[in-house]
Design an enzyme around this catalytic site. Structure first.
Site, PDB file in Angstrom:
ATOM      1  N   SER A   1      -3.830   0.692   2.924  1.00  0.00           N
ATOM      2  CA  SER A   1      -4.869   1.371   3.692  1.00  0.00           C
ATOM      3  C   SER A   1      -5.668   2.284   2.766  1.00  0.00           C
ATOM      4  O   SER A   1      -6.308   1.797   1.835  1.00  0.00           O
ATOM      5  CB  SER A   1      -4.236   2.141   4.854  1.00  0.00           C
ATOM      6  OG  SER A   1      -5.211   2.577   5.764  1.00  0.00           O
TER       7      SER A   1
ATOM      8  N   ASP B   1      -6.465  -6.940  12.066  1.00  0.00           N
ATOM      9  CA  ASP B   1      -6.490  -5.502  11.802  1.00  0.00           C
ATOM     10  C   ASP B   1      -7.674  -4.874  12.520  1.00  0.00           C
ATOM     11  O   ASP B   1      -8.819  -5.014  12.105  1.00  0.00           O
ATOM     12  CB  ASP B   1      -6.576  -5.268  10.289  1.00  0.00           C
ATOM     13  CG  ASP B   1      -6.316  -3.822   9.885  1.00  0.00           C
ATOM     14  OD1 ASP B   1      -6.515  -2.933  10.734  1.00  0.00           O
ATOM     15  OD2 ASP B   1      -5.913  -3.603   8.729  1.00  0.00           O
TER      16      ASP B   1
ATOM     17  N   HIS C   1      -2.912  -3.855  11.282  1.00  0.00           N
ATOM     18  CA  HIS C   1      -2.914  -2.991  10.099  1.00  0.00           C
ATOM     19  C   HIS C   1      -1.517  -2.828   9.496  1.00  0.00           C
ATOM     20  O   HIS C   1      -1.384  -2.577   8.301  1.00  0.00           O
ATOM     21  CB  HIS C   1      -3.491  -1.621  10.468  1.00  0.00           C
ATOM     22  CG  HIS C   1      -3.900  -0.787   9.294  1.00  0.00           C
ATOM     23  ND1 HIS C   1      -4.775  -1.236   8.323  1.00  0.00           N
ATOM     24  CD2 HIS C   1      -3.542   0.469   8.917  1.00  0.00           C
ATOM     25  CE1 HIS C   1      -4.945  -0.289   7.414  1.00  0.00           C
ATOM     26  NE2 HIS C   1      -4.211   0.747   7.743  1.00  0.00           N
TER      27      HIS C   1
END
Length: 722
Positions: A590, A665, A697
């Site tokens: 991320s 995601d 995610h």
């Protein structure tokens, strides 16, 4: 013969012990949960302050325990006695603890939001009432326990538990257009809450936020599934600089059966990140923050007078963090936390917003506020007074005097207090001690008895080859002191040269260098260390718990100073005699993937490889609330966005680069990776990549994590051990 036999047994035992200690951690063990610790599930302190309840997932029951003896008093409810309900996954008491809401058939919507079938269980009569035949959101008891409010298909309903009748109080809810009573995607993700309605203390009013998403751009994701044709998942997602939902605050009167809009003042393009009723049933508190998120107003709205008044204003040259610690005392004075002196501290204000005093002070951060005990006139909190990588539990008089440390052990301590602040259950762990739970006296922190430990996990690990996590301060050539840890191979020899693999997240206010027990990734790092790799983690500038200046230096320049620090840290590590400076890699997920991508591009002469999982590759692709808090809008700060986005530096790639993303995601869209891939191809740069269909995610489910970490492990081996 007897002596020889004993000698043989001893020799066999020694060999077995040696072999046991040389056992190596495997990916299969990590992702099957072989090293998972156990905790205390969904603990609730009863109103009497002498008992608590815990959800026993294995038995499917809610059990009541006595704080003093830690003995089970009774089973309040068991799924085995409720055939119409079956297994439930969570519970919530009414204020008087006479009823419970039990959740079943729960399914996720986004990260925090869920849908489910819910039941009300009357403890005395053992009667069960189904709230709705539909899957609903956020069912919540009225304070008097006679009603439940909930949201279905973006509208708010109230169920009367006496008559069984349900009343629909909003009618304009439409998917991807109007939402009442629950948050939109970006509020849920970035302001961290789902339920956007609140009962007042008298149970005769509900305040709620309405979201008009009509003009918010839509984002669509293909869901590949298992059918002949894929489906599309379409939802409103405001990207940086684009239109947000228009929010408004409303008040429903149960007695008048009427809804009215609350006029907050002359605000445009703003957020309402929190609403909360005060102890006065006609006074509602509202937090309003501007789109730049550098001006936050605490407003008190008097429903009887239909007047709104700003009682507190927070401003910052960068941004103001929204607080969850607002607590109204009996006289409606209130507790508030703020970074206004440079560190996060506790303040006590009169009900009109004038400051009574700053409760905590010092060059350290309050990391959690637990509450105020009127009886002892003490505030209970968690802080980093014992070092920014540790957490301790403290109490202090509300006048800021007579502070007490309630934590005896260095590491990470967190507390769950009884309702009357007589006891607390302390959760403690460190890098060498797995989570343990103790019952403590709130007045002095003394341990009454141990409730649970995870010594079995620690004993199990003694059979494996592992290395200690060494904490240290890394000072860069620019003079920045950064928290760090290092894991070396168990057979480390300073005369040898080792590759280094760096992990970081680096997002604003985050922390990865912390004195607490292992996460699943720590076992992966042990696995890599035993392959001959030194694993290092460094928290650079922009991370948390070292003061506002350290955290907010990255304002309007995400990816500049944090990347500098990772590059500078790698250079310092490369100066060590036992480090091969030509084999230094970095990875992250991320924000960490954004960072690792930038690191191998901007630091192409320092890093030889990088892995980026679910990375942001341009902040123009990410949402309004998060991105603009730290960057303002792209229209105002184009260079801040573009100069520090990996997608604009692909021509600098020299080393080995692995990109990984899930197509499902909803947070960091796979668009980030696809656009990065396209840019890399146009620059004629070779790289590796892996896509996980329909994974969100977190990229998990079934064998997904095992597959992912197998891929990454092989990539690390092929690039750092070559």
């Amino acid at each position: 013969m007897k002596i020889n036999y004993i000698f043989l047994l001893l020799l066999t035992g020694f060999v077995n012990l040696t072999l046991a200690q040389e056992k190596e951690i495997t990916l299969e063990e990590i992702w099957s949960g072989a090293f998972r610790t156990s905790g205390m599930d969904v603990l609730h302190s009863m109103n009497n302050g002498q008992q608590y309840t815990v959800l026993n997932r294995q038995a499917g029951s809610v059990d009541k325990y006595d704080y003093k003896t830690l003995q089970k008093v009774e089973t309040i409810v068991s799924a085995s006695n409720l055939p119409e309900v079956g297994r439930f996954s969570s519970y919530e008491f009414s204020d008087d603890e006479s009823k419970m809401i039990l959740a079943t058939q729960v399914e996720s919507v986004f990260r925090r939001s869920t849908l489910g079938i819910f039941y009300v269980y009357d403890i005395a009569s053992k009667k069960v009432t189904k709230i709705s035949d539909n899957k609903i959101q956020e069912p919540t008891f009225s304070p008097d326990g006679t009603k439940v409010a909930y949201v279905f298909e973006n509208n708010i309903y109230i169920k009367d538990l006496k008559s069984g009748a349900s009343t629909q109080i909003t009618t304009d809810g439409v998917k991807n257009k109007i939402i009442n009573g629950v948050t939109d995607w970006v509020y849920e993700e970035e302001f961290g809450f789902v339920r956007a309605f609140q009962w007042n203390a008298a149970s005769d009013h509900i305040a709620f936020i309405r979201f008009d998403e009509t003009n918010v751009p839509e984002f669509s994701m293909d869901v590949y599934g298992s059918q002949l044709y894929p489906q599309q998942h379409v939802f409103k997602y405001p990207k940086a600089g684009e239109k947000n939902a228009v929010v408004s605050l409303h008040l429903y009167s149960l007695n008048a059966d009427k809804t009215s809009e609350i006029e907050l003042g002359n605000y445009t393009d703003f957020y309402i990140p929190r609403i909360k009723w005060t102890n006065n049933p006609v006074v509602l508190s509202v937090q309003v923050i501007n789109r730049h998120q550098n001006e936050l107003d605490l407003i008190l709205y008097n429903a009887a007078e239909n007047k709104a008044k700003i009682v507190l204003k927070e401003t910052d040259k960068a941004y103001v963090d929204v607080t969850d610690n607002l607590t109204f005392l009996e006289d409606n004075s209130f507790i508030w936390t703020s970074e206004k002196d440079g560190f996060n501290h506790i303040y006590h204000y009169k009900k009109d917003g004038s400051l009574l005093n700053q409760v905590t002070k010092g060059p350290w951060e309050v990391t959690n506020y637990y509450g105020y005990d009127k009886k002892s006139d003490r505030v209970f909190y968690q802080s980093v007074e014992n070092g920014s990588i540790n957490r301790g539990v403290y109490s202090i008089k509300i006048n800021g005097k007579k502070k007490k440390s309630l934590s005896a052990k260095e590491g990470t301590n967190s507390a769950k207090f009884s309702a009357d602040f007589t006891y607390y259950i302390n959760t403690y762990s460190s890098a060498t001690t797995p989570p343990m739970y103790t019952l403590n006296e709130a007045k002095d922190g003394d341990v009454i008895k141990e409730i649970k430990n995870n010594n079995d996990v620690k004993e199990k690990l003694e059979n494996y080859t592992t290395s200690p996590k060494e904490f240290f301060t890394l000072t860069t050539q620019k003079g920045h002191d950064l928290n760090a840890w290092m894991i070396k191979p168990a057979d480390f020899d300073a005369a040898n040269k080792y590759p280094v693999f760096m992990y970081q997240y680096s997002g604003p206010g985050s922390q990865q260098v912390a004195n607490k027990w292992n996460s699943a990734n720590d076992y992966w790092y042990q696995l890599l260390a035993q392959k001959g790799i030194i694993v290092v983690c460094v928290d650079g500038r922009g991370t948390g718990f070292k003061g506002a200046d350290f955290k907010k230096v990255t304002y309007k320049e995400l990816g500049k100073y944090e990347v500098e620090d990772q590059i500078d840290a790698a250079i310092e590590l490369g100066k060590r005699s036992y480090v091969d400076k030509d084999r230094i890699g970095i990875w992250g997920w991320s924000y960490g993937g954004f960072m690792s991508s930038n690191a191998i591009l901007k630091g192409n002469d320092v890093f030889s490889m990088a892995i980026a999982v679910a990375p942001v590759t341009s902040w123009r692709f990410y949402d309004t609330i998060y991105t603009e808090r730290y960057m303002r809008t792209p229209q105002e700060n184009a260079s801040g966005y573009d100069d520090n986005s990996p997608i604009n530096h692909v021509e600098k790639l020299k080393g080995d680069y692995l990109l990984i993303h899930g197509t499902g995601d909803d947070n960091v869209h796979v668009q980030n990776t696809m656009r990065m891939i396209d840019a890399l191809i146009k620059a004629n740069k070779q790289f590796d990549w892996k896509i996980y269909p329909d994974k969100n995610h977190g990229i998990y489910g079934g064998y997904t994590r095992l597959h992912l970490y197998t891929k990454m492990t092989k990539f690390v081996e092929n690039t750092l051990l070559k």
